[in-house]
Design a protein around this motif. Structure first.
Motif: not given
Length: 385
Positions: A60-79
């Motif tokens: 889960l810690a890995d996924a949280a870091r990935l989601q932070q990274r994805l949200a820097t580019a495409a917040p709606a896709t990440a959400l």
């Protein structure tokens, strides 16, 4: 032991591709199908599925870091993809605690199925602790669900819907039933997502007209009201931490844009870049001070979930608190980034303009500010008399 690097799954080039699409997706108010295809390609739907079940076996810690990274580019896709990751994350939380009833979620996700999150209902501030959706039991152990769910992200593309409803007919008292249904004629997805921001999530309203969850897809029956049941903890922990990750990622992007802008804009008054202006420097430093607190908090709590740490009655306060702080921080950082960038950020062509709209969605997700404060007050002061 090697250190996990989110860039191995989401390299810079892929992030730039996502970022180049985000404004178009927002303007056209559509689902980012191309982003989903790219995320499938890199195994994103399988992040939290164990390797022996076809996944990447991340924490889960890995996924949280990935989601932070994805949200820097495409917040709606990440959400949007958050909601799929919530169910695969819940499956992992339960499996880690010796409960393997969501094995089918892991196997289906590995096979390419897309899971949506059908919990929110209009006017239901009980959220996980109650439901206006009727869960009608059948003799074979299946349940038929009738009701309306709101904010169902991934609306056009999901293939499995995890949901809850109330069975008021049980002889041992009412029970909330957690189960999964397929997309069938008994499920109607309204095309009604036309919002201020986070438009790419396409979090449409879902009508359930006797949608049947087979007996082997009915995963939990729990009493209504506050409940420490593992599925409640699993949903709450993964949901709050991945939400906090998305909004923290938005804040990071706003901070980066502010820094880039300050370095590139030149003041006619001083003849130097705004990065040399004491007021701008103070504002960006203040943004960074606010942002820097959140990634370590998210990481620590995610690791605690992974490690099955025992925070007892404080768990829900810690989880609702980190989500609340992340959203409030992100709103403040985006506000300040707009001020650093100046009037140009007010145009819709500005990335900050979109981030400004996207970040506002954070206040509507559970736990909202009132719920978070109530939860924390109860943890520290005890329940109301």
């Amino acid at each position: 032991m090697s250190v996990f690097d989110p860039a191995d799954i989401l390299p810079d080039e892929l992030l730039e591709t996502f970022r180049s699409r985000a404004a178009i997706v927002d303007a056209e108010n559509r689902f980012p199908d191309e982003d989903l295809a790219d995320l499938r390609e890199v195994g994103y739907l399988r992040l939290l599925v164990p390797e022996d079940r076809g996944g990447l076996g991340l924490s889960l810690a890995d996924a949280a870091r990935l989601q932070q990274r994805l949200a820097t580019a495409a917040p709606a896709t990440a959400l949007a993809i958050n909601m799929h990751l919530v169910w695969t994350g819940v499956a992992k939380v339960l499996q880690d605690r010796g409960i393997d009833t969501l094995r089918f979620v892991q196997e289906d996700a590995a096979a390419g199925e897309v899971f949506a999150f059908g919990i929110s209902e209009a006017g239901n501030d009980l959220v996980l602790f109650g439901s206006d959706t009727v869960a009608a039991p059948h003799p074979d152990g299946s349940y038929a669900f009738t009701g309306t769910k709101i904010f169902t992200s991934l609306g056009p593309v999901w293939t499995r819907l995890g949901l809850h409803g109330l069975d008021a007919t049980s002889p041992d008292g009412p029970h909330l039933v957690y189960a999964f249904v397929d997309r069938t004629d008994a499920v109607l997805t309204r095309d009604d997502w036309d919002t201020l921001g986070m438009r790419g999530t396409q979090s449409r309203t879902t009508e359930l007209h006797g949608a049947v969850a087979p007996a082997d897809r009915v995963v939990r029956r729990v009493a209504p009201g506050p409940n420490p049941d593992p599925i409640v903890f699993g949903i709450f922990s993964v949901f709050e931490l991945l939400l906090a990750s998305v909004y923290t990622g938005i804040a990071r992007r706003a901070l980066d844009v502010a820094v880039e802008t300050a370095r590139s804009r030149t003041s006619k008054k001083s003849g130097t870049t705004y990065s040399q202006d004491p007021d701008i420097r103070w504002r960006i430093a203040d943004m960074a001070l606010a942002y820097d607190a959140l990634p370590p908090q998210i990481d620590a709590l995610s690791r605690d979930v992974d490690a099955r740490a025992d925070h007892g009655a404080l768990w829900f306060a810690k989880l609702s608190g980190v989500k609340h702080r992340a959203v409030e921080m992100a709103k403040r950082v985006v506000d300040d980034a707009m001020l650093v960038a100046g009037g140009s950020s007010y145009f819709t062509r500005s990335e900050l303009s979109r981030l400004y709209r996207d970040v506002l969605a954070g206040q509507f997700h559970p736990s909202d500010p009132e719920s978070a404060h109530s939860t924390v007050a109860a943890a520290w002061l005890g329940p109301l008399g």
